[in-house]
Design a protein around this motif. Structure first.
Motif, short mmCIF file in Angstrom:
data_model
loop_
_atom_site.label_atom_id
_atom_site.label_comp_id
_atom_site.label_asym_id
_atom_site.label_seq_id
_atom_site.Cartn_x
_atom_site.Cartn_y
_atom_site.Cartn_z
N VAL A 190 -5.43 -30.62 22.52
CA VAL A 190 -6.86 -30.54 22.81
C VAL A 190 -7.59 -31.80 22.36
N THR A 191 -8.67 -32.12 23.07
CA THR A 191 -9.48 -33.29 22.76
C THR A 191 -10.95 -32.87 22.65
N VAL A 192 -11.75 -33.75 22.07
CA VAL A 192 -13.17 -33.44 21.92
C VAL A 192 -13.99 -34.72 22.07
N ASP A 193 -15.10 -34.61 22.80
CA ASP A 193 -16.03 -35.73 22.94
C ASP A 193 -16.88 -35.82 21.68
N LEU A 194 -17.28 -37.04 21.31
CA LEU A 194 -18.02 -37.26 20.08
C LEU A 194 -19.31 -36.44 20.03
N GLU A 195 -20.07 -36.41 21.12
CA GLU A 195 -21.35 -35.70 21.11
C GLU A 195 -21.17 -34.21 20.89
N PHE A 196 -20.14 -33.64 21.51
CA PHE A 196 -19.86 -32.21 21.32
C PHE A 196 -19.46 -31.94 19.87
N LEU A 197 -18.67 -32.83 19.30
CA LEU A 197 -18.22 -32.68 17.92
C LEU A 197 -19.41 -32.75 16.95
N VAL A 198 -20.32 -33.68 17.20
CA VAL A 198 -21.52 -33.81 16.37
C VAL A 198 -22.36 -32.54 16.45
N ASP A 199 -22.59 -32.06 17.68
CA ASP A 199 -23.39 -30.84 17.86
C ASP A 199 -22.74 -29.64 17.17
N ASP A 228 7.09 -21.05 14.68
CA ASP A 228 7.04 -19.93 15.63
C ASP A 228 6.03 -20.14 16.76
N ARG A 229 5.53 -21.36 16.93
CA ARG A 229 4.42 -21.56 17.87
C ARG A 229 4.81 -21.25 19.32
N LYS A 230 6.09 -21.37 19.67
CA LYS A 230 6.53 -21.11 21.05
C LYS A 230 6.73 -19.63 21.33
N THR A 231 6.87 -18.84 20.27
CA THR A 231 7.17 -17.42 20.45
C THR A 231 6.00 -16.50 20.10
N MET A 232 4.90 -17.08 19.65
CA MET A 232 3.73 -16.27 19.28
C MET A 232 3.16 -15.55 20.49
N GLU A 233 2.81 -14.28 20.29
CA GLU A 233 2.23 -13.51 21.39
C GLU A 233 0.76 -13.87 21.61
N LEU A 234 0.06 -14.16 20.53
CA LEU A 234 -1.36 -14.48 20.62
C LEU A 234 -1.56 -15.99 20.65
N ASP A 235 -2.70 -16.42 21.22
CA ASP A 235 -3.03 -17.84 21.23
C ASP A 235 -3.29 -18.32 19.80
N LEU A 236 -3.04 -19.61 19.58
CA LEU A 236 -3.40 -20.22 18.31
C LEU A 236 -4.92 -20.29 18.21
N ASP A 237 -5.44 -20.05 17.02
CA ASP A 237 -6.86 -20.23 16.79
C ASP A 237 -7.05 -20.57 15.30
N GLU A 238 -8.31 -20.51 14.84
CA GLU A 238 -8.59 -20.95 13.48
C GLU A 238 -8.01 -20.03 12.41
N SER A 259 -7.26 -21.33 21.37
CA SER A 259 -8.58 -20.77 21.69
C SER A 259 -9.67 -21.31 20.75
N ASN A 260 -10.83 -21.62 21.35
CA ASN A 260 -12.01 -22.02 20.57
C ASN A 260 -13.17 -21.05 20.81
N LYS A 261 -12.85 -19.78 21.08
CA LYS A 261 -13.88 -18.79 21.41
C LYS A 261 -14.88 -18.61 20.27
N LYS A 262 -14.40 -18.70 19.05
CA LYS A 262 -15.28 -18.46 17.90
C LYS A 262 -16.43 -19.47 17.87
N LEU A 263 -16.09 -20.75 18.08
CA LEU A 263 -17.12 -21.79 18.08
C LEU A 263 -18.02 -21.67 19.31
N ASN A 264 -17.43 -21.45 20.47
CA ASN A 264 -18.23 -21.34 21.69
C ASN A 264 -19.26 -20.22 21.60
N LYS A 265 -18.88 -19.12 20.98
CA LYS A 265 -19.80 -18.00 20.83
C LYS A 265 -20.97 -18.39 19.93
#
Length: 300
Positions: free
Chosen positions: A219-228, A138-148, A287-293
């Motif tokens: 989505v991608t992630v840099d190693l330093e950001f992932l470590v932090d 259902d990923r194409k029809t979901m109303e909300l963004d994917l998150d954790e 969305s990665n809002k939870k981690l960013n917060k």
């Protein structure tokens, strides 16, 4: 960081410390003042690689352990208050295929069981992947963004041979079930595609990359950001549950072309130059809002 968190009192284990993420975590944790148990798989890795990190045997201890050898796990975890766990495929089975899920699930089960038997263990940071969240019918029809809060559908992954997503989903669910049953305090990091120096087209995360791109969830992630991010969720006493971790999304033609050039440098000269100036922009649906917060006040 919470005011009550005293790094000098923490001994943590990094497993597997021989991978890029694990090795960099060992370095960063030592720099922050932790005592570290670097756990590496029994075969194929030389302990000497850690000599340049720290000459202080009281701050860094190297263990040869195997996720399929329970006693070696117990030895590496003894006296530790934290574990950073990331799965590295066995040397005799390096490729993700339909059987890798069984291997990864058994490893996760053994590691969490060993943590449950370690009386000093306060928190486990379990490295999973964004592929354990994005593969759904259902990923194409979901109303909300994917998150954790979302999980990949194992049957969907099996149907389309998305072995990385299937393995990560089953292993993470196994870890969560055991953690809840045994009372282990666990958080997970669901990482985007790691932008390591040896990234290649053979990376199993990339199966289905075109579909992830079209759906706005590549989505991608840099190693330093992932470590932090790993250290942040360990040190913050308010962290809980799962955290999607990425700091870039591939959602324009320019992004896709640049990544393709990195993955296949030999063919990069024949790739078309992008001149659409953003016309192929794809709306972000993850969305990665939870981690960013959580990381707003983190001091790397």
């Amino acid at each position: 960081m919470a005011p009550s968190f005293d790094i000098s009192t923490h001994t943590v284990c990094v497993m597997d410390a021989s991978g890029q993420l694990g090795f960099r975590l060992v370095q960063k944790l030592l720099q922050r003042g932790y005592t570290v148990h670097a756990s590496i798989q029994k075969y194929g890795v030389d302990k000497e690689m850690f000599n340049e990190i720290s000459a202080d045997s009281d701050k860094l201890k190297v263990f040869r352990s195997d996720p399929f050898d329970y006693h070696s796990l117990i030895d590496a975890l003894k006296g530790c208050s934290g574990l950073f766990y990331t799965f590295e495929p066995p040397f005799d089975q390096p490729d993700y295929d339909e059987f890798m899920a069984d291997v990864e699930v058994r490893a996760a089960h053994n590691v969490l069981e060993a943590c449950a038997q370690t009386e000093t263990m306060d928190k486990v940071v379990f490295t999973s992947a964004a592929t354990a969240t994005v593969w759904r019918e259902d990923r194409k029809t979901m109303e909300l963004d994917l998150d954790e809060r979302h999980w990949s559908d194992v049957n969907f992954c099996r149907k389309f041979k998305l072995w990385h997503g299937m393995s990560k989903t089953l292993a993470e669910k196994t870890a969560w079930a055991l953690a809840m049953d045994r009372g282990v305090n666990m958080v997970s990091i669901n990482s985007g595609l790691g932008m390591s120096h040896d990234l290649s087209i053979k990376n199993p995360y990339l199966r289905g990359a075109a579909e992830m791109y079209e759906d706005g969830v590549f989505v991608t992630v840099d190693l330093e950001f992932l470590v932090d991010a790993h250290i942040c969720v360990y040190e913050d006493v308010s962290s809980y549950g799962r955290y999607l971790c990425f700091n870039h999304i591939i959602n324009t033609q320019d992004d896709a072309v640049q990544l393709a050039r990195k993955l296949t440098p030999a063919a990069s000269s024949s790739m078309p130059q992008s001149d659409d100036h953003g016309k192929s922009f794809i709306e972000q649906r993850i969305s990665n809002k939870k981690l960013n917060k959580l990381m707003v006040d983190f001091e790397a």
